[in-house]
Write a protein that holds these residues in place. Structure first.
Motif, mmCIF file in Angstrom:
data_model
loop_
_atom_site.group_PDB
_atom_site.id
_atom_site.type_symbol
_atom_site.label_atom_id
_atom_site.label_comp_id
_atom_site.label_asym_id
_atom_site.label_seq_id
_atom_site.Cartn_x
_atom_site.Cartn_y
_atom_site.Cartn_z
ATOM 1 N N ALA A 90 0.822 -1.209 0.000
ATOM 2 C CA ALA A 90 0.000 0.000 0.000
ATOM 3 C C ALA A 90 0.854 1.256 0.000
ATOM 4 N N GLY A 91 0.361 2.285 -0.677
ATOM 5 C CA GLY A 91 1.058 3.560 -0.667
ATOM 6 C C GLY A 91 1.189 4.129 0.721
ATOM 7 N N SER A 92 0.201 3.880 1.560
ATOM 8 C CA SER A 92 0.229 4.393 2.926
ATOM 9 C C SER A 92 1.286 3.704 3.788
ATOM 10 N N SER A 93 1.762 2.530 3.362
ATOM 11 C CA SER A 93 2.892 1.874 4.029
ATOM 12 C C SER A 93 4.210 2.251 3.364
ATOM 13 N N LEU A 94 4.198 2.384 2.042
ATOM 14 C CA LEU A 94 5.425 2.709 1.315
ATOM 15 C C LEU A 94 6.000 4.055 1.721
ATOM 16 N N ILE A 95 5.152 5.001 2.110
ATOM 17 C CA ILE A 95 5.682 6.304 2.494
ATOM 18 C C ILE A 95 6.619 6.179 3.695
ATOM 19 N N TRP A 96 6.361 5.191 4.549
ATOM 20 C CA TRP A 96 7.237 4.946 5.699
ATOM 21 C C TRP A 96 8.444 4.094 5.316
ATOM 22 N N SER A 97 8.219 2.985 4.628
ATOM 23 C CA SER A 97 9.325 2.062 4.340
ATOM 24 C C SER A 97 10.329 2.669 3.364
ATOM 25 N N LEU A 98 9.849 3.394 2.363
ATOM 26 C CA LEU A 98 10.772 4.049 1.440
ATOM 27 C C LEU A 98 11.547 5.164 2.139
ATOM 28 N N SER A 99 10.908 5.891 3.015
ATOM 29 C CA SER A 99 11.608 6.945 3.763
ATOM 30 C C SER A 99 12.692 6.346 4.647
ATOM 31 N N GLN A 100 12.388 5.213 5.269
ATOM 32 C CA GLN A 100 13.406 4.550 6.089
ATOM 33 C C GLN A 100 14.569 4.073 5.233
ATOM 34 N N GLY A 101 14.260 3.486 4.066
ATOM 35 C CA GLY A 101 15.311 3.009 3.178
ATOM 36 C C GLY A 101 16.176 4.131 2.645
ATOM 37 N N LEU A 102 15.549 5.230 2.221
ATOM 38 C CA LEU A 102 16.329 6.360 1.719
ATOM 39 C C LEU A 102 17.121 7.037 2.834
ATOM 40 N N GLY A 103 16.592 6.981 4.051
ATOM 41 C CA GLY A 103 17.332 7.535 5.183
ATOM 42 C C GLY A 103 18.655 6.814 5.400
ATOM 43 N N ARG A 104 18.657 5.503 5.178
ATOM 44 C CA ARG A 104 19.897 4.741 5.348
ATOM 45 C C ARG A 104 20.956 5.176 4.339
ATOM 46 N N ASP A 105 20.522 5.742 3.212
ATOM 47 C CA ASP A 105 21.455 6.208 2.184
ATOM 48 C C ASP A 105 21.637 7.723 2.224
ATOM 49 N N HIS A 106 21.042 8.365 3.242
ATOM 50 C CA HIS A 106 21.126 9.826 3.394
ATOM 51 C C HIS A 106 20.596 10.551 2.159
ATOM 52 N N ARG A 107 19.488 10.046 1.641
ATOM 53 C CA ARG A 107 18.892 10.646 0.459
ATOM 54 C C ARG A 107 17.710 11.543 0.848
ATOM 55 N N SER A 108 17.154 12.219 -0.167
ATOM 56 C CA SER A 108 16.150 13.247 0.104
ATOM 57 C C SER A 108 14.797 12.885 -0.493
ATOM 58 N N ILE A 109 13.757 13.407 0.141
ATOM 59 C CA ILE A 109 12.400 13.257 -0.368
ATOM 60 C C ILE A 109 11.737 14.630 -0.460
ATOM 61 N N PHE A 110 10.743 14.720 -1.324
ATOM 62 C CA PHE A 110 9.891 15.908 -1.411
ATOM 63 C C PHE A 110 8.470 15.413 -1.157
ATOM 64 N N VAL A 111 7.758 16.062 -0.248
ATOM 65 C CA VAL A 111 6.412 15.630 0.120
ATOM 66 C C VAL A 111 5.395 16.613 -0.440
ATOM 67 N N VAL A 112 4.443 16.095 -1.211
ATOM 68 C CA VAL A 112 3.381 16.903 -1.807
ATOM 69 C C VAL A 112 2.037 16.370 -1.328
ATOM 70 N N GLY A 113 1.169 17.265 -0.860
ATOM 71 C CA GLY A 113 -0.167 16.859 -0.452
ATOM 72 C C GLY A 113 -0.490 17.319 0.953
ATOM 73 N N GLY A 114 -1.494 16.721 1.522
ATOM 74 C CA GLY A 114 -1.890 17.099 2.868
ATOM 75 C C GLY A 114 -2.742 18.353 2.894
ATOM 76 N N THR A 115 -3.157 18.728 4.082
ATOM 77 C CA THR A 115 -4.024 19.892 4.273
ATOM 78 C C THR A 115 -3.248 21.184 4.055
ATOM 79 N N PRO A 116 -3.747 22.083 3.199
ATOM 80 C CA PRO A 116 -3.054 23.372 3.014
ATOM 81 C C PRO A 116 -2.963 24.162 4.315
ATOM 82 N N VAL A 117 -2.054 25.114 4.361
ATOM 83 C CA VAL A 117 -1.838 25.914 5.561
ATOM 84 C C VAL A 117 -3.129 26.629 5.959
#
Length: 263
Positions: A90-117
């Motif tokens: 699920a995408g709702s799980s991948l957002i966590w697992s991919l972030s953890q994996g990229l963190g191990r490589d010190h890589r970056s993510i850009f987050v789009v979405g969520g409630t506007p300010v």
């Protein structure tokens, strides 16, 4: 681990990769290390149904590098058809697992979405709050940027161009686009030519799940394929027609036809 290492199960004309969530993370990390970008799409019953009838929806699936099953009915149909998918991804799980994996490589993510300010409530936008939670939970992860665009931003070409330019300038390793299908897929389609070494994931409501603005179904409902019932209970007006009139009958037909496709 290469994408070509995985075969695909075909459900109503859509090929879905026989791949686990851990393997998705491994594929993305390996591709990034080689300078290769890509796109992950996570079809559920609704997207599969629409892809079977609409060439515009099919185009998004055909353009994906990885297609993973975000729905237990898809997993059940594959098992009945004799070519079982290993698990739901699920995408709702991948957002966590991919972030953890990229963190191990010190890589970056850009987050789009969520409630506007919400300045009146003095509340930070959803994408920024989700990024804060992901960084806290994923050591080594870097945030290239966040955006929570206002509803209808894509109808203003100037706003849309500025939105895309912000993401392109950040040069992220991976972009989570949580704007709902198919809007998020159109955004990814527009960005990909400018970021060939970046990975993209259309993740629907995952950004809101991370912030806690929307609560995901209990784990037992996720495992038993009842997450749709939880979503229906939280958003009945928006989802009742789609789930009950279209998706549920389609899922039943998909399961009924699966044994006849056995090799």
């Amino acid at each position: 681990m290469t994408i070509e290492a995985f075969d695909r199960v075909h459900l109503d004309g859509t090929g879905i990769d026989r791949i686990t969530e851990d393997e998705v993370v491994a594929v993305v990390r390996d591709a990034l290390a080689s300078g290769r970008g890509g796109r992950i799409i996570t079809p559920n019953v609704d997207i599969l149904r629409r892809a079977a009838a609409d060439p515009a929806v099919r185009r998004h699936l055909d353009d994906a590098d990885l297609i993973v099953a975000d729905g237990m009915p898809l997993v059940w149909a594959s098992r009945l058809g004799g070519a079982p998918l290993p698990e739901r991804v699920a995408g709702s799980s991948l957002i966590w697992s991919l972030s953890q994996g990229l963190g191990r490589d010190h890589r970056s993510i850009f987050v789009v979405g969520g409630t506007p300010v919400d300045r009146a409530a003095d509340q930070v936008d959803g994408a920024a709050r989700a990024a804060d939670r992901l960084v806290e939970a994923c050591p080594g992860l870097r945030i290239a940027g966040t955006l929570s665009p206002a509803f209808g931003f894509e109808n203003d070409e100037r706003a849309y161009a500025e939105f895309c330019a912000t993401i392109i300038a950040a040069q992220p390793d991976l972009v989570f686009v949580g704007l709902g299908f198919p809007k998020q897929e159109l955004v990814i389609e527009r960005l990909r030519p400018h970021l060939p070494a970046t990975w993209f994931v259309g993740c629907g409501a995952a950004v809101n799940f991370v912030t806690g603005d929307v609560h995901r179904a209990p784990r037992w409902m996720q495992r038993t394929g009842l997450e749709w019932a939880h979503r229906l209970g939280t958003e009945p007006r928006r989802l009742a027609g789609r789930y009950l009139r279209h998706d549920a009958p389609y899922a039943l037909r998909l399961l009924a036809r699966a044994p006849r496709r056995r090799p």
